[in-house]
Design a protein around this motif. Structure first.
Motif, PDB file in Angstrom:
ATOM      1  N   THR A  92       9.762  48.497 -31.194  1.00  0.00           N
ATOM      2  CA  THR A  92      10.175  50.083 -31.044  1.00  0.00           C
ATOM      3  C   THR A  92      11.450  49.937 -31.700  1.00  0.00           C
ATOM      4  O   THR A  92      12.278  48.760 -31.261  1.00  0.00           O
ATOM      5  CB  THR A  92       9.997  50.732 -29.815  1.00  0.00           C
ATOM      6  OG1 THR A  92      10.719  49.971 -28.706  1.00  0.00           O
ATOM      7  CG2 THR A  92       8.524  50.668 -29.195  1.00  0.00           C
ATOM      8  N   PRO A  93      11.988  50.952 -32.140  1.00  0.00           N
ATOM      9  CA  PRO A  93      13.283  51.266 -32.433  1.00  0.00           C
ATOM     10  C   PRO A  93      14.387  50.805 -31.119  1.00  0.00           C
ATOM     11  O   PRO A  93      13.699  51.129 -30.249  1.00  0.00           O
ATOM     12  CB  PRO A  93      13.523  52.805 -32.869  1.00  0.00           C
ATOM     13  CG  PRO A  93      12.169  53.134 -33.168  1.00  0.00           C
ATOM     14  CD  PRO A  93      11.175  52.377 -32.381  1.00  0.00           C
ATOM     15  N   SER A  94      15.567  50.318 -31.292  1.00  0.00           N
ATOM     16  CA  SER A  94      16.328  50.185 -30.344  1.00  0.00           C
ATOM     17  C   SER A  94      16.620  51.247 -29.297  1.00  0.00           C
ATOM     18  O   SER A  94      16.924  50.968 -28.185  1.00  0.00           O
ATOM     19  CB  SER A  94      17.861  49.445 -30.990  1.00  0.00           C
ATOM     20  OG  SER A  94      18.436  50.591 -31.688  1.00  0.00           O
TER      21      SER A  94
END
Length: 336
Positions: free
Chosen positions: A108-110
């Protein structure tokens, strides 16, 4: 460097007492695969695979089709499997831990915590949720072992842990493993873990790491060849050790449930008939990161291939390199 560990009971230091003398049990499990099926040729072109490479994948490694749905999100993939494992849970507060095992480090995105999204989406508001990685495609078995350890230390016999696996290939680098005999597909799995519960008993767990292969997909050609040559002996080694730790012989294992690979050399080296290795899903799903074992075990359950009181051996390997095996005894109907 080689690192090896075997399953041993952990002391129960929780406030409600010790569960260290109770086995880890799998009370419920489920799986999900997207309905959209694509052929190896459908993805081989965009991945830049040559006709010769695709021919080898089909004829040597058994890869034919896989499930991929770019319109589904990661959580569209994970949540159906998790809900299937939780369907008999009447009190969500008993699920104290949620472990999300993923082979690819970035899923996932950070700014997004995937384990926390799962916890909230499933209504498990009292659970501690966290992700596990670093053992790559072997992380699912490690997560089951860790769940059992957490429950033993918790000390509450009513406590449960949910283990979830699954991810989506999002770049050529994490989908194209043709040199290792795989092109990755999508699938998710989940299992509800107890300590001393009513379910399939985990009898042993053995894992071994070869740190010299830690570069994984980025290994140079010489190191890759050494890793390939080490793979089958290492898998056989952890299988034999797990069977021995369980107090069994290879002949006692009813079926071998493994990552999606033909396992020809492994079965030959072990002296085990290839029919005892479950390969039905390989041509349909290809390799699906850390989810293969529980997806395959779920398929066996749903198609009537699990027998009460029989012993099953799970085995998975992770690029990098980790080799793991676990022996599970399928519980009689009255014990589930």
């Amino acid at each position: 460097m080689t690192f090896s560990t075997a399953y041993t009971p952990r002391p129960g230091n929780g406030p409600q007492g010790s569960l260290d003398d109770q086995p880890t049990t799998l009370e419920a499990w489920g799986a999900y695969v997207p309905s959209r099926s694509v052929s190896l040729e459908d993805v081989g072109g965009p991945l830049g695979l040559t006709r010769a490479q695709m021919k080898v994948l089909r004829r040597v490694y058994g890869v034919r089709d896989m499930r991929l749905d770019p319109e589904q999100s990661l959580f569209d993939l994970l949540l159906p499997a998790a809900r299937a494992a939780l369907k008999e849970v009447t009190d969500p507060s008993t699920v104290k831990y949620l472990l999300y095992g993923h082979a690819t480090q970035e899923v996932t995105p950070s700014t997004m915590d995937a384990a926390d999204v799962l916890r909230t989406s499933l209504g498990l508001h009292d659970a501690q949720a966290f992700g596990l990685s670093q053992q790559n495609c072997a992380i699912g078995l490690a997560a089951i072992d860790m769940a059992g350890a957490l429950l033993a230390m918790d000390g509450d016999p009513a406590a449960r842990a949910l283990v979830v696996t699954g991810e989506k290939p999002f770049a050529k680098l994490n989908q194209d493993y043709h040199s290792l005999g795989s092109v990755m597909g999508e699938a998710a799995s989940a299992c509800l873990v107890a300590r001393g519960g009513r379910g399939d008993r985990v009898r042993s767990y053995v894992t071994r790491a070869r740190g010299e292969f830690a570069d994984g997909i980025l290994m140079d050609q010489e190191t890759r060849e050494r890793a390939n040559n080490a793979h089958d002996p290492e898998v056989c080694g952890v299988i034999r050790e797990a069977v021995a730790q369980a107090g069994l012989e290879l002949d006692d294992i009813h079926r071998f449930v493994h990552y999606n690979s033909l396992m020809i050399e492994v079965s030959t080296e072990l002296g085990v008939d290839r029919d005892r290795f479950f390969t039905d899903n390989l041509p349909k799903y290809s390799h699906c990161y850390a989810s293969d074992v529980m997806v395959n075990y779920t398929t066996m359950r749903d198609t009537g291939q699990l027998e009460a009181g029989r012993h099953y051996l799970f085995t998975a390997t992770g690029l990098g390199a980790t080799y793991s095996a676990m022996v599970v005894t399928h519980a009689p109907e009255g014990d589930r």
